[in-house]
Design a protein around this motif. Structure first.
Motif, PDB file in Angstrom:
ATOM      1  N   LEU A   1       0.839  -1.210   0.000  1.00  0.00           N
ATOM      2  CA  LEU A   1       0.000   0.000   0.000  1.00  0.00           C
ATOM      3  C   LEU A   1       0.877   1.265   0.000  1.00  0.00           C
ATOM      4  N   ILE A   2       1.883   1.272   0.853  1.00  0.00           N
ATOM      5  CA  ILE A   2       2.763   2.448   0.925  1.00  0.00           C
ATOM      6  C   ILE A   2       3.467   2.630  -0.416  1.00  0.00           C
ATOM      7  N   ARG A   3       3.914   1.519  -0.977  1.00  0.00           N
ATOM      8  CA  ARG A   3       4.614   1.597  -2.266  1.00  0.00           C
ATOM      9  C   ARG A   3       3.665   2.066  -3.371  1.00  0.00           C
ATOM     10  N   ASN A   4       2.431   1.596  -3.336  1.00  0.00           N
ATOM     11  CA  ASN A   4       1.458   2.014  -4.359  1.00  0.00           C
ATOM     12  C   ASN A   4       1.161   3.501  -4.299  1.00  0.00           C
ATOM     13  N   HIS A   5       1.378   4.081  -3.126  1.00  0.00           N
ATOM     14  CA  HIS A   5       1.214   5.536  -3.013  1.00  0.00           C
ATOM     15  C   HIS A   5       2.475   6.259  -3.471  1.00  0.00           C
ATOM     16  N   GLY A   6       3.461   5.495  -3.920  1.00  0.00           N
ATOM     17  CA  GLY A   6       4.652   6.100  -4.521  1.00  0.00           C
ATOM     18  C   GLY A   6       5.785   6.396  -3.545  1.00  0.00           C
ATOM     19  N   HIS A   7       5.725   5.784  -2.328  1.00  0.00           N
ATOM     20  CA  HIS A   7       6.750   6.106  -1.332  1.00  0.00           C
ATOM     21  C   HIS A   7       7.681   4.929  -1.069  1.00  0.00           C
ATOM     22  N   PRO A   8       8.961   5.223  -0.804  1.00  0.00           N
ATOM     23  CA  PRO A   8       9.853   4.169  -0.328  1.00  0.00           C
ATOM     24  C   PRO A   8       9.357   3.646   1.020  1.00  0.00           C
ATOM     25  N   VAL A   9       9.705   2.390   1.327  1.00  0.00           N
ATOM     26  CA  VAL A   9       9.230   1.818   2.593  1.00  0.00           C
ATOM     27  C   VAL A   9      10.239   0.806   3.141  1.00  0.00           C
ATOM     28  N   SER A  10      10.468   0.882   4.457  1.00  0.00           N
ATOM     29  CA  SER A  10      11.322  -0.095   5.133  1.00  0.00           C
ATOM     30  C   SER A  10      10.548  -0.701   6.298  1.00  0.00           C
ATOM     31  N   VAL A  11      11.065  -1.796   6.839  1.00  0.00           N
ATOM     32  CA  VAL A  11      10.399  -2.498   7.937  1.00  0.00           C
ATOM     33  C   VAL A  11      11.402  -2.702   9.065  1.00  0.00           C
ATOM     34  N   LYS A  12      11.015  -2.299  10.293  1.00  0.00           N
ATOM     35  CA  LYS A  12      11.878  -2.559  11.460  1.00  0.00           C
ATOM     36  C   LYS A  12      11.241  -3.676  12.278  1.00  0.00           C
ATOM     37  N   ILE A  13      11.973  -4.754  12.432  1.00  0.00           N
ATOM     38  CA  ILE A  13      11.387  -5.966  13.000  1.00  0.00           C
ATOM     39  C   ILE A  13      12.190  -6.469  14.194  1.00  0.00           C
ATOM     40  N   ARG A  14      11.491  -7.091  15.147  1.00  0.00           N
ATOM     41  CA  ARG A  14      12.151  -7.816  16.246  1.00  0.00           C
ATOM     42  C   ARG A  14      12.132  -9.302  15.939  1.00  0.00           C
ATOM     43  N   LEU A  15      12.678 -10.080  16.842  1.00  0.00           N
ATOM     44  CA  LEU A  15      12.721 -11.531  16.628  1.00  0.00           C
ATOM     45  C   LEU A  15      11.462 -12.204  17.180  1.00  0.00           C
ATOM     46  N   GLY A  16      10.345 -11.497  17.117  1.00  0.00           N
ATOM     47  CA  GLY A  16       9.081 -12.063  17.592  1.00  0.00           C
ATOM     48  C   GLY A  16       8.611 -11.411  18.872  1.00  0.00           C
ATOM     49  N   LEU A  17       7.431 -11.882  19.314  1.00  0.00           N
ATOM     50  CA  LEU A  17       6.831 -11.347  20.541  1.00  0.00           C
ATOM     51  C   LEU A  17       7.499 -11.914  21.782  1.00  0.00           C
ATOM     52  N   ASN A  18       7.960 -13.140  21.684  1.00  0.00           N
ATOM     53  CA  ASN A  18       8.470 -13.849  22.870  1.00  0.00           C
ATOM     54  C   ASN A  18       9.458 -14.941  22.437  1.00  0.00           C
ATOM     55  N   GLN A  19       9.951 -15.664  23.438  1.00  0.00           N
ATOM     56  CA  GLN A  19      10.953 -16.701  23.160  1.00  0.00           C
ATOM     57  C   GLN A  19      10.394 -17.777  22.218  1.00  0.00           C
ATOM     58  N   TYR A  20       9.099 -18.093  22.386  1.00  0.00           N
ATOM     59  CA  TYR A  20       8.481 -19.116  21.538  1.00  0.00           C
ATOM     60  C   TYR A  20       8.543 -18.694  20.058  1.00  0.00           C
ATOM     61  N   GLU A  21       8.152 -17.440  19.799  1.00  0.00           N
ATOM     62  CA  GLU A  21       8.177 -16.977  18.401  1.00  0.00           C
ATOM     63  C   GLU A  21       9.606 -16.909  17.877  1.00  0.00           C
ATOM     64  N   LYS A  22      10.515 -16.539  18.770  1.00  0.00           N
ATOM     65  CA  LYS A  22      11.920 -16.475  18.332  1.00  0.00           C
ATOM     66  C   LYS A  22      12.430 -17.881  17.987  1.00  0.00           C
ATOM     67  N   ASP A  23      12.168 -18.832  18.904  1.00  0.00           N
ATOM     68  CA  ASP A  23      12.651 -20.205  18.680  1.00  0.00           C
ATOM     69  C   ASP A  23      12.094 -20.771  17.379  1.00  0.00           C
ATOM     70  N   ASN A  24      10.858 -20.385  17.051  1.00  0.00           N
ATOM     71  CA  ASN A  24      10.243 -20.897  15.822  1.00  0.00           C
ATOM     72  C   ASN A  24      10.537 -20.011  14.604  1.00  0.00           C
ATOM     73  N   LYS A  25      11.377 -19.018  14.826  1.00  0.00           N
ATOM     74  CA  LYS A  25      11.883 -18.161  13.735  1.00  0.00           C
ATOM     75  C   LYS A  25      10.752 -17.564  12.888  1.00  0.00           C
ATOM     76  N   LEU A  26       9.682 -17.105  13.556  1.00  0.00           N
ATOM     77  CA  LEU A  26       8.548 -16.553  12.802  1.00  0.00           C
ATOM     78  C   LEU A  26       8.946 -15.277  12.048  1.00  0.00           C
ATOM     79  N   TYR A  27       9.981 -14.600  12.548  1.00  0.00           N
ATOM     80  CA  TYR A  27      10.437 -13.370  11.878  1.00  0.00           C
ATOM     81  C   TYR A  27      10.918 -13.651  10.459  1.00  0.00           C
ATOM     82  N   LEU A  28      11.347 -14.892  10.209  1.00  0.00           N
ATOM     83  CA  LEU A  28      11.841 -15.204   8.859  1.00  0.00           C
ATOM     84  C   LEU A  28      10.717 -15.161   7.818  1.00  0.00           C
ATOM     85  N   ASN A  29       9.450 -15.332   8.263  1.00  0.00           N
ATOM     86  CA  ASN A  29       8.334 -15.229   7.302  1.00  0.00           C
ATOM     87  C   ASN A  29       8.289 -13.837   6.685  1.00  0.00           C
ATOM     88  N   ASN A  30       8.562 -12.814   7.503  1.00  0.00           N
ATOM     89  CA  ASN A  30       8.607 -11.454   6.976  1.00  0.00           C
ATOM     90  C   ASN A  30       9.825 -11.261   6.083  1.00  0.00           C
TER      91      ASN A  30
END
Ligand SMILES: Cc1cc2nc3c(=O)[nH]c(=O)nc-3n(C[C@H](O)[C@H](O)[C@H](O)COP(=O)(O)O)c2cc1C
Length: 275
Positions: A115-144
């Motif tokens: 959506l941001i790109r369709n409006h003609g703007h550059p866009v970046s994403v700042k991400i953590r390694l998940g909400l908690n240890q469980y999400e980190k262990d399961n590497k959910l951040y890699l989906n992004n």
């Protein structure tokens, strides 16, 4: 890059860091809702006083509202795009499905980025390694990292349940870089020396972002770049203690907020700023 720092990274501080080697800066985070509600404090955050390169950091999880905001948004001198916050650990923000709550929702993130790109703007994403240890262990951040296409990712190598004093897990970077398919990955968290930057570059990251170290010493960008031979010729680096006066001079010339000035003058020159 200078990190988003709520209550610190106003226009004056961003320009001070830019003048001392930060190549890109970020506004403090703000909810898209607060722009739509014409919240004065939030609108102030995206009203820079000069043309220092900046990305506007936003919290959003609703395409409709984001679209409404973007339809009325007018870029300004120095505007370098939007940064989508998938890293805020605040319980309030997470309850609203924003910030680190979005780490596991790559499809939603992809829609917001598109959506941001369709409006003609550059866009970046700042991400953590998940909400908690469980999400980190399961590497959910890699989906992004593997499924979303911003111009670059910033990875803050901690999950949202970790306190600011806990160490980052830098071992995740090689896999993040590989999964990102050539999209640059910027490392963030606990980076304050040329040796650290060097070791992260050897893991394949394309750059680094610094927050707290820059609060204590806004010239840390040139300091590190000089030592690594990245400034040719090396640039003059003032003592951190002298940067309080430089802030005041900038404040007088471009205008600022007394509350930000007060907070900055309390931390500049201190080795470890605040946590
Ligand atoms: C005072 C303070 C305010 C912060 N505000 C934000 C923010 O608005 N948005 C954001 O993404 N991160 C925010 N952060 C996190 C930083 O951007 C950064 O990710 C974190 O401090 C780790 O980097 P550092 O070790 O270089 O400080 C904040 C951190 C601090 C200390």
């Amino acid at each position: 890059m200078l990190a988003s720092l709520e209550r610190y990274s106003d226009s004056v501080f961003r320009t001070l860091c830019y003048n001392h080697g930060a190549e890109l800066t970020f506004t403090e985070m703000a909810h898209v809702n607060s722009f739509l509600n014409r919240n004065r404090g939030s609108l102030q955050k995206i009203k820079p006083k000069d043309s220092t390169p900046v990305q506007i950091q936003i919290l959003s999880s609703n395409e409709g509202k984001l679209d409404r905001f973007l339809s009325g948004f007018k870029p300004f001198d120095g505007f370098m795009g939007f940064n989508l916050n998938l890293s805020c650990p605040s319980k309030d923000v997470i309850r609203q499905g924003k910030g680190a709550a979005l780490v596991k929702r790559a499809t939603k993130t992809g829609k917001l980025v598109a959506l941001i790109r369709n409006h003609g703007h550059p866009v970046s994403v700042k991400i953590r390694l998940g909400l908690n240890q469980y999400e980190k262990d399961n590497k959910l951040y890699l989906n992004n990292l593997g499924g979303v296409d911003p111009d670059f990712f910033v990875v803050h190598a901690k999950h949202a349940g970790q306190s600011s004093g806990e160490p980052e897990d830098d071992s995740v970077y090689p896999e993040c870089v590989e999964t990102a398919r050539g999209i640059p990955v910027i490392a963030n968290g606990g980076i304050d020396s040329p040796e650290k930057v060097q070791s992260l570059m050897e893991m394949g990251v394309s750059g680094v972002m610094m927050g707290r170290p820059a609060m204590g010493n806004p010239a840390i960008f040139d300091l590190i770049k000089n030592e690594m031979g990245l400034n040719d010729p090396p640039r003059p680096v003032p003592r951190a203690a002298d940067l309080g006066q430089e802030y005041k001079d900038l404040f007088d010339s471009i205008g600022g907020d007394e509350k930000y000035k007060f907070r900055f003058l309390k931390v500049v020159g201190r080795k470890r700023a605040i946590y």
